[in-house]
Design a protein around this motif. Structure first.
Motif, mmCIF file in Angstrom:
data_model
loop_
_atom_site.group_PDB
_atom_site.id
_atom_site.type_symbol
_atom_site.label_atom_id
_atom_site.label_comp_id
_atom_site.label_asym_id
_atom_site.label_seq_id
_atom_site.Cartn_x
_atom_site.Cartn_y
_atom_site.Cartn_z
ATOM 1 N N THR A 68 0.844 -1.202 0.000
ATOM 2 C CA THR A 68 0.000 0.000 0.000
ATOM 3 C C THR A 68 0.878 1.251 0.000
ATOM 4 O O THR A 68 2.047 1.209 0.385
ATOM 5 C CB THR A 68 -0.896 0.026 1.243
ATOM 6 O OG1 THR A 68 -0.087 0.032 2.415
ATOM 7 C CG2 THR A 68 -1.818 -1.179 1.272
ATOM 8 N N THR A 69 0.303 2.353 -0.459
ATOM 9 C CA THR A 69 1.029 3.625 -0.432
ATOM 10 C C THR A 69 1.385 3.956 1.019
ATOM 11 O O THR A 69 0.528 3.894 1.906
ATOM 12 C CB THR A 69 0.161 4.757 -1.017
ATOM 13 O OG1 THR A 69 -0.166 4.429 -2.368
ATOM 14 C CG2 THR A 69 0.894 6.087 -0.981
ATOM 15 N N HIS A 115 9.143 13.347 3.450
ATOM 16 C CA HIS A 115 8.298 12.240 2.981
ATOM 17 C C HIS A 115 9.101 10.938 3.056
ATOM 18 O O HIS A 115 10.348 10.950 3.136
ATOM 19 C CB HIS A 115 7.777 12.496 1.565
ATOM 20 C CG HIS A 115 8.770 12.198 0.473
ATOM 21 N ND1 HIS A 115 9.671 13.128 0.000
ATOM 22 C CD2 HIS A 115 8.997 11.055 -0.251
ATOM 23 C CE1 HIS A 115 10.407 12.597 -0.951
ATOM 24 N NE2 HIS A 115 10.027 11.326 -1.129
ATOM 25 N N CYS A 117 6.409 6.365 9.437
ATOM 26 C CA CYS A 117 5.951 5.937 8.119
ATOM 27 C C CYS A 117 5.592 4.452 8.188
ATOM 28 O O CYS A 117 6.332 3.655 8.772
ATOM 29 C CB CYS A 117 7.044 6.179 7.072
ATOM 30 S SG CYS A 117 6.581 5.689 5.394
ATOM 31 N N SER A 125 3.864 1.102 5.757
ATOM 32 C CA SER A 125 3.344 0.544 4.511
ATOM 33 C C SER A 125 2.948 -0.908 4.777
ATOM 34 O O SER A 125 3.697 -1.658 5.405
ATOM 35 C CB SER A 125 4.393 0.611 3.392
ATOM 36 O OG SER A 125 3.880 0.046 2.197
ATOM 37 N N SER A 160 5.094 8.615 -0.100
ATOM 38 C CA SER A 160 4.016 9.149 0.736
ATOM 39 C C SER A 160 3.822 10.620 0.388
ATOM 40 O O SER A 160 4.578 11.206 -0.389
ATOM 41 C CB SER A 160 4.364 9.013 2.216
ATOM 42 O OG SER A 160 5.416 9.924 2.561
ATOM 43 N N GLN A 161 2.797 11.221 0.996
ATOM 44 C CA GLN A 161 2.635 12.662 0.832
ATOM 45 C C GLN A 161 3.706 13.378 1.658
ATOM 46 O O GLN A 161 4.268 12.809 2.591
ATOM 47 C CB GLN A 161 1.250 13.100 1.296
ATOM 48 C CG GLN A 161 0.991 12.879 2.778
ATOM 49 C CD GLN A 161 -0.376 13.362 3.204
ATOM 50 O OE1 GLN A 161 -1.164 13.788 2.378
ATOM 51 N NE2 GLN A 161 -0.657 13.302 4.491
ATOM 52 N N GLU A 196 2.996 10.202 9.275
ATOM 53 C CA GLU A 196 2.381 10.956 10.364
ATOM 54 C C GLU A 196 3.458 11.808 11.041
ATOM 55 O O GLU A 196 4.348 11.281 11.712
ATOM 56 C CB GLU A 196 1.746 10.016 11.383
ATOM 57 C CG GLU A 196 1.061 10.744 12.526
ATOM 58 C CD GLU A 196 0.444 9.783 13.522
ATOM 59 O OE1 GLU A 196 -0.070 10.253 14.552
ATOM 60 O OE2 GLU A 196 0.501 8.550 13.281
ATOM 61 N N GLU A 232 1.915 5.568 4.538
ATOM 62 C CA GLU A 232 1.238 6.631 5.277
ATOM 63 C C GLU A 232 2.238 7.269 6.239
ATOM 64 O O GLU A 232 2.914 6.566 6.991
ATOM 65 C CB GLU A 232 0.048 6.069 6.054
ATOM 66 C CG GLU A 232 -1.034 5.472 5.150
ATOM 67 C CD GLU A 232 -2.177 4.901 5.958
ATOM 68 O OE1 GLU A 232 -2.121 4.964 7.209
ATOM 69 O OE2 GLU A 232 -3.143 4.409 5.352
#
Length: 621
Positions: A140-141, A225, A164, A166, A241-242, A145, A143
């Protein structure tokens, strides 16, 4: 060739190469791709290409997989007479193509194994080859925080920047960190990136990583990121990630104290705001002070927490030096900044009159206006109606009278400070004896009616009004004018003598006589009314006499028998066509003379002589 094939990708090139090489060979050759990769849940297709010399046919084809104990477990046995599928865990997911390629559907994480294709070719012997099946799952992409709190540039430990994660990856991936697009690497006591790899119950992997790094004040604008890296199709791929920012705490280096509006434009009565701005994060604690002689007065209680001090309705006492002091709680550092507040004002506006002695009608006077201000001033004079008279601080008035405006306004303005102005009014008192300016004379009246006598005068000092006759008086004062209304009843004495208005003050007396005149139009109306009444009376008398005479004539003829009674003797006296005789009634002129006398008495005129002759009434027609 004893077996057909449809190689794809590298397997196709590999098969062609073997076919070319084996065309001149004299033994059985088997070609298979070394590796086949497929995503979890997909279908894996493993091809088996073989060459038999002299185009001989195969005797059999067997498919196997190698288990954990390194033993071969058969899946299919293919001969010319048919295909036999063995009973294995793959039975429900296996299929065999026309080219004898093996397909495995719904691939799982337990399927990665080595698969063997064995071909028997009679006298040419037996040959085999194998393919390794590999399985992958795209993660998954990731994430990211960021750390929820503030990160101090003065932190004694390497602070956490972000985390981070995934999930659902196979095989296991790894995570890298980047700042402003540039990859970060671990550095002793500066950057750390520990990672954790977890295999879930599904067999997929979850990878997580935490970034720890020292920060500077410039990192308040940095973007961070993370990237997850994984294998797919023999290639290393990545997902980003963003980007996020973190809240960096750093002390203030610069402090600025502003006056709003601009200090040069502040005037008395304005609301002033002092704004203190610092470049630290978070904002420091602000304190405000005002310098009074050699001491600083604490004004912090009047300010709000955001560094704003509001001063309402300022005046010149608010002039002075103001100080803003910032305190950073992170390192307890302090910075100070001062600013001078200048409140522009106009005070002491006064008007001087020359000469200052008592003014009389006809005199001249000069009014001089002056005021004090820290800025340049401009003067303007206006009258009591707001009309501009002159520019400058002096106003010259000549030939003064009661009627001229005696209230003037000096307007003082500061051109350099818009809106800063003050005004001062002054009254110029012109003294003199009273002067009667309006009186109700002559006044046309009727006898015995109630009338108002009016007398209006102007004077200073204020005068008093007296009347020569008794009545009810009402006085009205308007500036220097005084008006008196006297209510009286018209009498013979009042008509004969009239009334006198006497106005006096300490400087003299003025008198004027009011003449009362009987209105002639009233007499004419009475005379006309009497004449009209006389004419009506005469007309009534004449009508009565005519009716009496006619009645007498009719009665006389009836007695003589000239007018028979009854239906048989009835005649039309208005049309006696067959009769030649005439009946004439004589009316003596004595009556007419009396009538003429009445008319003459009523109208004051004599009748014509013809009106006095005898009158006859002709009854023929």
């Amino acid at each position: 060739m004893a077996g057909g094939s449809r190689p794809a990708g590298l397997a196709l090139g590999w098969g062609f190469c073997l076919l070319l090489c084996c065309a001149a060979a004299s033994k059985l050759e088997i070609s298979m791709p070394p590796v086949v990769e497929v995503e979890v849940g997909g279908t894996a297709r493993i091809e088996c290409n073989f060459y038999i010399p002299e185009n001989a046919s195969y005797t059999y084809i067997d498919w196997f997989y190698v288990d954990r104990s390194n033993k071969q477990v058969r899946l299919y046995h293919v001969t010319a007479s048919g295909v036999l599928e063995d009973d294995t865990d793959y039975k429900k997911r296996l299929s065999l193509g026309e080219d004898k390629a093996l397909s495995i559907s719904a691939v799982t994480l337990q399927d990665p194994k080595t698969f063997v294709c064995q071909v028997g070719a009679g006298s040419y012997g037996v040959g085999e080859n194998s393919t390794e099946l590999r399985v992958y799952k795209v993660p998954t992409t990731p994430e990211i925080e960021p750390y929820s709190g503030g990160i101090s540039v003065h932190s004694t430990e390497i602070p956490e920047i972000a985390k981070c994660v995934s999930k659902n990856s196979f095989p296991s991936p790894n995570i890298t960190w980047h700042k402003n697009g540039k990859q970060l690497y671990a550095q002793d006591n500066q950057v750390m990136m520990p990672s954790t790899l977890t295999r879930e119950s599904s067999g997929l992997f979850t990878v997580s990583s935490t970034l720890y790094a020292l920060v500077t004040r410039q990192d308040s604008q940095s973007q961070f990121h993370c990237t997850v890296h994984y294998w797919q199709g023999g290639h290393l791929r990545a997902l980003d990630s963003q980007a996020v920012k973190v809240n960096v705490f750093y002390p203030s280096e610069n402090l600025k104290l502003k006056v709003m509006p601009s200090s040069m434009l502040v005037k008395e009565g304005d609301n002033v705001t002092l704004v203190c701005e610092a470049d630290g994060n978070p904002q420091p604690v602000f304190s405000f002070f005002k310098k009074n002689l050699d001491e600083w007065q604490d004004l912090t209680s009047l300010a709000d927490d955001s560094g704003v001090l509001r001063l309402h309705d300022v005046n010149k006492t608010n002039n002075g030096t103001y100080r803003c002091q910032s305190l950073d709680l992170d390192d307890m550092s302090q910075i100070e900044e001062d600013v001078d507040l200048v409140v522009n004002y106009i005070e002491g506006v006064h008007v001087k009159m020359e000469p200052s002695s008592t003014l009389r009608e006809g005199d001249s006077v000069t009014l001089s206006c002056d005021a004090h201000s820290p800025v340049g001033l401009k003067y303007q004079w206006k009258d009591d109606k707001g009309k501009k008279l002159v520019e400058g601080n002096q106003l010259f008035l000549s030939n003064l009278t009661f009627e001229k405006s005696n209230t003037f306004s000096c307007k003082v303005m500061a051109p350099s400070v818009p809106g800063l102005e003050q005004s001062k009014k002054v009254s110029v008192a012109v003294e003199g004896k009273p002067r009667i300016v309006a009186i109700s004379s002559p006044l046309y009246v009727r006898h015995d009616e109630v009338i108002n006598l009016t007398c209006k005068a102007i004077a200073f000092p204020p005068p008093t009004v007296q009347w020569s006759i008794n009545g009810t008086a009402h006085e009205y004062v308007d500036n220097q004018h005084i008006a008196s209304n006297l209510t009286v009843r018209v009498s013979h004495d009042l008509l004969r003598a009239g009334a006198m208005c006497r106005v006096s003050n300490s400087l003299g007396v003025s008198e004027k006589h009011i003449q009362l005149v009987v209105d002639d139009s009233i007499r004419k109306d009475q005379k006309s009314t009497a004449e009209s009444q006389g004419v009506i009376i005469v007309a009534i008398i004449v009508a009565i006499l005519v009716v009496a005479v006619l009645g007498a004539v009719i009665y006389f003829l009836h007695k003589k028998g000239k007018i028979p009674c009854g239906r048989a003797g009835k005649q039309d006296i208005t049309k006696p066509e067959a009769r030649k005789d005439k009946i004439v009634v004589e009316v003596k002129s004595d009556k007419l003379s009396e009538e003429a006398g009445l008319l003459q008495g009523a109208n004051g005129e004599k009748r014509a002589s013809a009106d006095q002759s005898e009158k006859y009434i002709d009854l023929r027609n």
